[in-house]
Design an enzyme around this catalytic site. Sequence first.
Site, PDB file in Angstrom:
ATOM      1  N   ARG A   1       0.825  -1.221   0.000  1.00  0.00           N
ATOM      2  CA  ARG A   1       0.000   0.000   0.000  1.00  0.00           C
ATOM      3  C   ARG A   1       0.851   1.260   0.000  1.00  0.00           C
ATOM      4  O   ARG A   1       0.447   2.287  -0.544  1.00  0.00           O
ATOM      5  CB  ARG A   1      -0.957  -0.023   1.193  1.00  0.00           C
ATOM      6  CG  ARG A   1      -1.973   1.132   1.201  1.00  0.00           C
ATOM      7  CD  ARG A   1      -3.028   0.939   2.274  1.00  0.00           C
ATOM      8  NE  ARG A   1      -4.078   1.946   2.278  1.00  0.00           N
ATOM      9  CZ  ARG A   1      -4.153   2.955   3.143  1.00  0.00           C
ATOM     10  NH1 ARG A   1      -3.220   3.090   4.077  1.00  0.00           N
ATOM     11  NH2 ARG A   1      -5.141   3.819   3.089  1.00  0.00           N
TER      12      ARG A   1
ATOM     13  N   ILE B   1      -7.119   8.041  -0.767  1.00  0.00           N
ATOM     14  CA  ILE B   1      -7.091   6.578  -0.886  1.00  0.00           C
ATOM     15  C   ILE B   1      -8.014   6.081   0.232  1.00  0.00           C
ATOM     16  O   ILE B   1      -7.996   6.619   1.342  1.00  0.00           O
ATOM     17  CB  ILE B   1      -5.642   6.043  -0.730  1.00  0.00           C
ATOM     18  CG1 ILE B   1      -5.563   4.521  -0.920  1.00  0.00           C
ATOM     19  CG2 ILE B   1      -5.018   6.418   0.601  1.00  0.00           C
ATOM     20  CD1 ILE B   1      -4.100   3.980  -0.964  1.00  0.00           C
ATOM     21  N   SER B   2      -8.864   5.092  -0.069  1.00  0.00           N
ATOM     22  CA  SER B   2      -9.810   4.602   0.949  1.00  0.00           C
ATOM     23  C   SER B   2      -9.087   3.914   2.098  1.00  0.00           C
ATOM     24  O   SER B   2      -7.966   3.430   1.942  1.00  0.00           O
ATOM     25  CB  SER B   2     -10.787   3.609   0.325  1.00  0.00           C
ATOM     26  OG  SER B   2     -11.478   4.178  -0.758  1.00  0.00           O
ATOM     27  N   HIS B   3      -9.754   3.850   3.267  1.00  0.00           N
ATOM     28  CA  HIS B   3      -9.242   3.067   4.408  1.00  0.00           C
ATOM     29  C   HIS B   3      -8.995   1.631   3.954  1.00  0.00           C
ATOM     30  O   HIS B   3      -9.825   1.079   3.225  1.00  0.00           O
ATOM     31  CB  HIS B   3     -10.321   2.936   5.492  1.00  0.00           C
ATOM     32  CG  HIS B   3     -10.524   4.131   6.321  1.00  0.00           C
ATOM     33  ND1 HIS B   3     -11.049   5.297   5.846  1.00  0.00           N
ATOM     34  CD2 HIS B   3     -10.285   4.328   7.629  1.00  0.00           C
ATOM     35  CE1 HIS B   3     -11.132   6.167   6.829  1.00  0.00           C
ATOM     36  NE2 HIS B   3     -10.671   5.607   7.922  1.00  0.00           N
ATOM     37  N   PRO B   4      -7.963   0.980   4.461  1.00  0.00           N
ATOM     38  CA  PRO B   4      -7.784  -0.454   4.176  1.00  0.00           C
ATOM     39  C   PRO B   4      -9.037  -1.275   4.520  1.00  0.00           C
ATOM     40  O   PRO B   4      -9.406  -2.187   3.779  1.00  0.00           O
ATOM     41  CB  PRO B   4      -6.606  -0.843   5.057  1.00  0.00           C
ATOM     42  CG  PRO B   4      -5.815   0.419   5.191  1.00  0.00           C
ATOM     43  CD  PRO B   4      -6.823   1.532   5.210  1.00  0.00           C
TER      44      PRO B   4
END
Length: 217
Positions: free
Chosen positions: A38, A64-67
């Site tokens: 990531r 970027i979205s949360h994992p």
Amino acid sequence: MQEDNYRHKGMRRIMVEELRNKGIKDENVLTAINNVPRHVFLDSSFLEFAYQDKAFPIGSGQTISHPYTVAFQSSLLDIKKNMKVLEIGTGSGYQACVLAEMGAKVFSIERQRKLYMKTKALLSELNSRIKTFLGDGNKGLPTYGPFDRILITAAAPEIPQTLIEQLKVGGMIVIPLCENEDHQTMLRLTKQEDGSLLREEYGDFKFVPMLKGLGED
Ligand code: SAH
């Protein structure tokens, strides 16, 4: 491109355990997240944060979205090898890479030109087979469809009918649908033989808005 060393790999393993503890059960998703570095999708100044369960700025006012969100949406999609998947909102390219790592043939659309260019270059450095497109995701990709799965990674004001038309029968679309400005309800819609949609709801999430047309930069 930034290297992927033992320290990064160790941090990733811990993040995967954290996702497991938060309820992500799909081993294919967890393996893919363990395999995709990531941190290379973030500016190097965010290295320390890349493996925390947080959203981060990626330029052009986007994140970027949360994992956890990536893992959750990927689980809902129930990806099988070689499925054709359309993603709306390429952003950093991280979610697309997780889907490709799970064996999907990924097509991804981004409306911000700078972000599109930057991510296209990164994906080619990563030798990725993901196909990226600059355009308005609301229109989908009629010439490449129909798709087994469609994933929207921005908050949609409504269910885009054009995208439903590009979904195979038995196919699914995962979409964070706006209930109000603050949060969205995660929906999974499965296309039935008669064209109607089976609707399942999966709780509240927060995304940047899905907009119309091309972005300004
Ligand atoms: N999947 C991304 C998340 C990016 S955030 C990742 O893994 O990093 C959502 C993205 O959707 C933003 O980059 C935004 O520019 C894009 N977006 C918003 N509306 C769009 C539209 N109509 N068509 C294509 N992309 C759109």
